[in-house]
Motif scaffolding. Structure first.
Motif, PDB file in Angstrom:
ATOM      1  N   VAL A  94      25.960  22.816  18.706  1.00 29.43           N
ATOM      2  CA  VAL A  94      26.837  23.152  19.399  1.00 29.43           C
ATOM      3  C   VAL A  94      27.405  24.310  20.479  1.00 29.43           C
ATOM      4  O   VAL A  94      26.229  25.633  19.997  1.00 29.43           O
ATOM      5  CB  VAL A  94      28.415  23.156  18.723  1.00 29.43           C
ATOM      6  N   GLY A  95      27.417  23.777  21.698  1.00 29.25           N
ATOM      7  CA  GLY A  95      27.618  24.799  23.251  1.00 29.25           C
ATOM      8  C   GLY A  95      27.534  25.053  23.841  1.00 29.25           C
ATOM      9  O   GLY A  95      28.378  23.806  24.143  1.00 29.25           O
ATOM     10  N   VAL A  96      27.771  25.768  24.670  1.00 33.01           N
ATOM     11  CA  VAL A  96      27.924  25.538  26.319  1.00 33.01           C
ATOM     12  C   VAL A  96      27.106  25.509  27.340  1.00 33.01           C
ATOM     13  O   VAL A  96      26.194  26.490  26.507  1.00 33.01           O
ATOM     14  CB  VAL A  96      28.915  26.521  26.270  1.00 33.01           C
ATOM     15  N   GLN A  97      27.071  25.099  28.452  1.00 29.14           N
ATOM     16  CA  GLN A  97      25.987  24.686  29.253  1.00 29.14           C
ATOM     17  C   GLN A  97      26.726  25.217  30.751  1.00 29.14           C
ATOM     18  O   GLN A  97      27.518  24.180  30.903  1.00 29.14           O
ATOM     19  CB  GLN A  97      25.108  23.288  29.081  1.00 29.14           C
ATOM     20  N   SER A  98      25.513  25.914  31.523  1.00 27.35           N
ATOM     21  CA  SER A  98      26.098  26.551  32.678  1.00 27.35           C
ATOM     22  C   SER A  98      25.000  25.197  34.052  1.00 27.35           C
ATOM     23  O   SER A  98      24.538  25.347  33.862  1.00 27.35           O
ATOM     24  CB  SER A  98      26.398  27.976  32.855  1.00 27.35           C
ATOM     25  N   ALA A  99      25.792  25.016  34.745  1.00 30.04           N
ATOM     26  CA  ALA A  99      24.457  24.281  36.105  1.00 30.04           C
ATOM     27  C   ALA A  99      24.062  25.785  36.421  1.00 30.04           C
ATOM     28  O   ALA A  99      22.705  25.115  37.473  1.00 30.04           O
ATOM     29  CB  ALA A  99      25.592  23.943  36.957  1.00 30.04           C
ATOM     30  N   THR A 100      24.054  27.136  36.692  1.00 30.77           N
ATOM     31  CA  THR A 100      23.074  27.559  37.071  1.00 30.77           C
ATOM     32  C   THR A 100      22.726  29.174  36.408  1.00 30.77           C
ATOM     33  O   THR A 100      21.920  29.541  36.546  1.00 30.77           O
ATOM     34  CB  THR A 100      23.802  28.765  38.441  1.00 30.77           C
TER      35      THR A 100
ATOM     36  N   ARG B 199      24.587  13.105  19.625  1.00 32.84           N
ATOM     37  CA  ARG B 199      24.454  14.671  20.965  1.00 32.84           C
ATOM     38  C   ARG B 199      25.207  13.012  21.875  1.00 32.84           C
ATOM     39  O   ARG B 199      25.593  12.107  21.586  1.00 32.84           O
ATOM     40  CB  ARG B 199      22.869  14.361  21.641  1.00 32.84           C
ATOM     41  N   GLY B 200      26.314  14.940  21.936  1.00 33.79           N
ATOM     42  CA  GLY B 200      26.928  14.342  23.861  1.00 33.79           C
ATOM     43  C   GLY B 200      27.249  15.389  24.232  1.00 33.79           C
ATOM     44  O   GLY B 200      26.934  16.450  23.947  1.00 33.79           O
ATOM     45  N   THR B 201      27.930  15.368  25.408  1.00 40.75           N
ATOM     46  CA  THR B 201      28.470  16.149  26.402  1.00 40.75           C
ATOM     47  C   THR B 201      30.024  16.071  26.684  1.00 40.75           C
ATOM     48  O   THR B 201      30.196  14.919  26.394  1.00 40.75           O
ATOM     49  CB  THR B 201      27.295  16.772  27.756  1.00 40.75           C
ATOM     50  N   GLU B 202      29.946  17.179  26.805  1.00 44.05           N
ATOM     51  CA  GLU B 202      31.873  17.504  28.055  1.00 44.05           C
ATOM     52  C   GLU B 202      31.880  17.888  29.498  1.00 44.05           C
ATOM     53  O   GLU B 202      31.023  18.971  29.186  1.00 44.05           O
ATOM     54  CB  GLU B 202      33.061  17.439  27.035  1.00 44.05           C
ATOM     55  N   ASP B 203      32.442  17.458  30.185  1.00 44.77           N
ATOM     56  CA  ASP B 203      32.307  17.735  31.482  1.00 44.77           C
ATOM     57  C   ASP B 203      33.471  18.671  31.039  1.00 44.77           C
ATOM     58  O   ASP B 203      34.317  18.417  31.468  1.00 44.77           O
ATOM     59  CB  ASP B 203      32.417  17.145  33.338  1.00 44.77           C
ATOM     60  N   LEU B 204      33.566  19.972  31.519  1.00 48.00           N
ATOM     61  CA  LEU B 204      34.251  21.054  31.813  1.00 48.00           C
ATOM     62  C   LEU B 204      34.703  21.658  32.781  1.00 48.00           C
ATOM     63  O   LEU B 204      36.163  22.136  32.901  1.00 48.00           O
ATOM     64  CB  LEU B 204      34.496  22.770  30.674  1.00 48.00           C
ATOM     65  N   GLY B 205      34.171  21.142  33.665  1.00 50.11           N
ATOM     66  CA  GLY B 205      34.802  21.783  35.557  1.00 50.11           C
ATOM     67  C   GLY B 205      34.046  23.124  35.674  1.00 50.11           C
ATOM     68  O   GLY B 205      33.489  23.480  34.867  1.00 50.11           O
ATOM     69  N   ASN B 206      33.997  23.008  37.171  1.00 48.49           N
ATOM     70  CA  ASN B 206      33.575  24.515  37.520  1.00 48.49           C
ATOM     71  C   ASN B 206      31.699  24.618  37.257  1.00 48.49           C
ATOM     72  O   ASN B 206      31.405  25.333  36.671  1.00 48.49           O
ATOM     73  CB  ASN B 206      34.536  25.480  37.089  1.00 48.49           C
ATOM     74  N   GLY B 207      31.603  23.889  36.581  1.00 44.59           N
ATOM     75  CA  GLY B 207      29.989  23.666  36.621  1.00 44.59           C
ATOM     76  C   GLY B 207      29.739  23.708  35.376  1.00 44.59           C
ATOM     77  O   GLY B 207      28.200  23.683  34.878  1.00 44.59           O
ATOM     78  N   LEU B 208      30.563  24.140  34.253  1.00 42.91           N
ATOM     79  CA  LEU B 208      30.763  24.308  32.764  1.00 42.91           C
ATOM     80  C   LEU B 208      30.361  23.009  31.952  1.00 42.91           C
ATOM     81  O   LEU B 208      31.538  21.814  32.648  1.00 42.91           O
ATOM     82  CB  LEU B 208      30.935  24.515  32.314  1.00 42.91           C
TER      83      LEU B 208
ATOM     84  N   THR C  10      18.659  29.157  26.706  1.00 45.35           N
ATOM     85  CA  THR C  10      17.686  28.332  27.487  1.00 45.35           C
ATOM     86  C   THR C  10      18.028  28.557  28.552  1.00 45.35           C
ATOM     87  O   THR C  10      19.508  27.808  29.226  1.00 45.35           O
ATOM     88  CB  THR C  10      17.695  26.724  26.483  1.00 45.35           C
ATOM     89  N   GLY C  11      17.303  28.677  30.036  1.00 45.96           N
ATOM     90  CA  GLY C  11      17.504  28.724  31.223  1.00 45.96           C
ATOM     91  C   GLY C  11      16.543  27.745  31.741  1.00 45.96           C
ATOM     92  O   GLY C  11      15.452  27.679  31.838  1.00 45.96           O
ATOM     93  N   GLN C  12      16.511  27.218  32.984  1.00 47.89           N
ATOM     94  CA  GLN C  12      16.047  26.259  34.133  1.00 47.89           C
ATOM     95  C   GLN C  12      15.828  27.100  35.228  1.00 47.89           C
ATOM     96  O   GLN C  12      17.553  26.600  35.928  1.00 47.89           O
ATOM     97  CB  GLN C  12      15.960  24.440  33.448  1.00 47.89           C
ATOM     98  N   PHE C  13      15.559  27.806  35.951  1.00 44.50           N
ATOM     99  CA  PHE C  13      15.256  28.056  36.763  1.00 44.50           C
ATOM    100  C   PHE C  13      14.255  28.061  37.971  1.00 44.50           C
ATOM    101  O   PHE C  13      13.230  28.141  38.060  1.00 44.50           O
ATOM    102  CB  PHE C  13      15.271  29.507  37.379  1.00 44.50           C
TER     103      PHE C  13
END
Length: 387
Positions: free
Chosen positions: A113-119, A74-83, A168-171
């Motif tokens: 594979v996907g994209v995650q937003s901080a908000t 599993r892995g992640t890459e910081d794309l900036g601007n909360g992505l 998937t959203g966490q609020f």
């Protein structure tokens, strides 16, 4: 020449920064046990004329008692601007034989594979768990223990699906999940009551609904209290048409010190390609998990299925099961366990035609009741190592 060198240095610096913000983790679980079970027959299929045969006591080595054996990346890459970009590739294997599970898929447990937003949450594409399965993970006392948990009866044999887009959203204390599968990739053999195989790969031009599936769930957790509700539908190929397998669930939990009590209700209804009811049931469960000491954990779970209709038979005895797990941790990574279950009017993990014998088919170890039997006892002693 000097300008070209400066440009190259800038590019390399940017690349280095991007790599510095990426990470990839290798992880896994190796879980194996020795099991005794009684009254075991063969899974009834066309090859044995749907006859489970005589009863046997079995002594065998199994992979995956409390956790399915696996390894993954599993892995992640910081794309900036909360992505962030993210991926998971998870392989399931049988530790006792070294063979692949999940119909010999290389990454049969998860591959997305996907994209995650901080908000805003995350969107992922690939082979994934259904929304209902994921939402219930914290509301099942046995924590989906591979060997005896009736997960396939509770959430459906389609709890993993190919070709899936998932949100998937966490609020705050609320988690929202929703998914759509263009073709689940689940194929089950013919059983009594269904003369043709069930399901398939889907994604056939001109047949958008074929083997598709979708679902959604909400979960709330704050302090000691938690609650979840969800819906799941699978539209499997049956003959030349599509049937439906629908499920809706609600569950709750409450924690008090080292103890956590959990329970819930699941409504289920299956219809064939002619929209004729072939199965209707109400599934209930209750139990608790208790952390006795930092090293000792216990769990107890009772499951009951009110089987109102099974392929036209409305007089079948209702299956139930009680399961117990005792776990001792030598460290954060290595533990030993005793797992035991007793099932009535079904095999262990409540395996029967009602869940398409999904547990036995997926693990390669039958939990089908033999002819003339109405109960099954299983006891397993195992070791698990996480890395």
């Amino acid at each position: 020449m000097k300008l070209r060198s400066m440009a190259l240095a800038t590019l390399l610096a940017c690349s280095g920064s991007a790599f510095a913000q990426s990470n990839v983790t290798l992880y896994g679980v190796a879980d194996i046990n020795i099991e005794y079970a009684n009254h075991v027959g063969a899974i009834p299929q066309a090859a044995n004329q749907f006859n489970s045969g005589p009863a046997h006591n079995v002594y065998r080595m199994n992979s995956g008692g409390v956790s399915g054996s696996r390894w993954g990346l599993r892995g992640t890459e910081d794309l900036g601007n909360g992505l962030k970009a993210l991926f998971v590739l998870e392989n399931g294997f049988s530790l006792d034989s070294g063979t692949l599970q999940q119909s010999s898929r290389l990454f049969g447990r998860q591959a997305y594979v996907g994209v995650q937003s901080a908000t805003l949450g995350q969107v992922t594409l690939g082979r994934q768990y259904t929304s209902m399965f994921e939402a219930l993970a914290n509301f099942v006392p046995g924590a989906y223990a591979t060997q005896y948990e009736p997960a396939a009866l509770l959430t459906g044999a389609n709890f993993r699906e190919d070709n899936t887009i998932k949100y998937t959203g966490q609020f705050g204390p609320v988690t929202a999940l929703a998914h759509w599968s263009f073709g689940t990739g689940l194929a089950l053999p013919a059983f009594i009551g269904v003369a043709t195989p069930i399901g398939g790969n889907g994604e056939v031009p001109g047949q958008f609904r074929r083997d598709s599936a979708y679902g959604a769930a909400l979960a709330y957790s704050a302090g000691p209290f938690g609650v979840t509700a969800g819906y799941d539908q699978w539209n499997p190929t049956i003959g030349t048409g599509n049937g439906t397998a629908k499920k809706a669930v609600i569950a709750a939990s409450y924690s008090y010190g080292p103890a956590k009590v959990m329970g819930g209700y699941r409504w289920g209804q299956n219809k064939n390609a002619a929209d004729v009811l072939i199965q209707r049931d109400d599934f209930y469960w209750i139990g608790a998990a208790y952390q006795v000491t930092p090293a000792v954990a216990l769990s107890l779970e009772y499951d009951y299925d009110n089987l109102k209709n099974s392929f036209g038979n409305t007089g079948l005895a209702n299956p139930w099961q009680v399961a117990f797990i005792a776990n001792y941790a030598f460290s954060k990574r290595t533990d030993v366990y005793l797992s035991t279950a007793y099932a009535k009017h079904a095999g262990l993990a409540m395996d029967s035609v009602s869940n398409f014998f999904a547990t036995g088919l997926s693990t390669g170890n039958s939990y089908a009741l033999a002819n003339g039997q109405n109960s099954m006892l299983g006891v397993a002693l195992g070791i698990r190592h996480k890395f």
